[in-house]
Design an enzyme around this catalytic site. Structure first.
Site, short mmCIF file in Angstrom:
data_model
loop_
_atom_site.label_atom_id
_atom_site.label_comp_id
_atom_site.label_asym_id
_atom_site.label_seq_id
_atom_site.Cartn_x
_atom_site.Cartn_y
_atom_site.Cartn_z
CG HIS A 103 37.46 37.68 32.29
ND1 HIS A 103 37.76 38.64 30.99
CD2 HIS A 103 36.13 37.30 31.92
CE1 HIS A 103 36.57 38.70 30.64
NE2 HIS A 103 35.88 37.82 31.23
CD GLU A 104 34.17 34.56 33.88
OE1 GLU A 104 33.12 35.42 34.15
OE2 GLU A 104 34.60 34.23 32.84
ZN LIG Z 1 33.68 37.57 30.58
#
Ligand SMILES: [Zn+2]
Length: 233
Positions: A103-104
């Protein structure tokens, strides 16, 4: 009475339910994260390895991956081009760590591509910060002391802060959908491993929805208070 019964009524009707929802969302994300922190992924990949892998298959060479203190403190910093992963994600080989790292890194890909909502969100940071810390107080002071100027400045500042929370939503949803698409395409993990990643990411998304709901509830309450005050003028 300066704004009378409305004060508590709007607070109870709007702000309290939104706040309870945000507590519930935080409870859910912590639960999902800690559950899937105990499930190790079949490839034995750490969060940091996952992030570096995704960066490299996307041809991004100018973004680094570094550990940061705390738990659930992961973020991508566009200024320094660093994916900062919490210690529990950076060196963990859990399924939860894979999800958070992917996600990051999704944010790093957004930045690399010049994804519009991310650029808009970054440009709003300074005013949104001031707006969310001072906006509500200025508006309440304005109501209390009968100053329409203070009230209006407070409402405008806080509206920018609320807009920031709303712009955050597509940025977060998009980072998660990129993460899932990358994991599915890479064929590193089975569907059985990707399913819990989706659970972790969707519960994280709910916390952003909850933050936006709290901000909107506070703004709506202030607008309703301002409206009843102006009617009484
Ligand atoms: Zn995020």
């Amino acid at each position: 009475m300066f704004y009378g019964f409305g004060f508590d009524r709007y607070y109870l009707m709007l702000v309290v339910p939104a706040f309870l929802f945000s507590l519930y969302a935080q409870y859910k994300v912590k639960g999902a994260f800690s559950k899937y922190s105990n499930y190790l992924n079949s490839k034995g990949m750490t969060g940091a390895e996952m992030a570096r892998y995704i960066l490299s298959i996307n041809g991004i060479n100018d973004v680094s991956v570094e550990p940061t203190r705390g738990s659930l403190t992961d973020y991508y910093d566009p200024k320094t081009k660093v994916v900062r992963l919490s210690e529990t994600v950076f060196s963990s080989t859990s399924i939860a760590a894979i999800g958070v790292a992917a996600h990051e890194t999704g944010h790093a890909i957004q930045h690399n591509e010049g994804y519009g909502p991310l650029a808009l969100r970054s440009s709003m940071v300074p005013v949104a910060g001031i707006g969310s810390s001072f906006g509500p107080y200025l508006a309440i002071f304005g109501l209390f002391f009968g100053s329409n100027l203070l009230l209006d400045v407070g409402l405008i500042l806080f509206t920018v802060a609320v807009a920031f929370y709303l712009v955050t939503l597509p940025v977060e949803f998009n980072a998660s959908s990129r993460a899932i698409a990358i994991l599915e395409k890479s064929a590193l993990f089975s569907d059985e491993e990707i399913k819990p990643v989706k659970k972790v990411l969707s519960s994280a998304a709910m916390t952003y929805v909850a933050s936006a709901a709290v901000a909107m509830a506070n703004l709506l309450r202030l607008l309703l208070l301002a409206n009843s005050r102006r009617r009484n003028d």
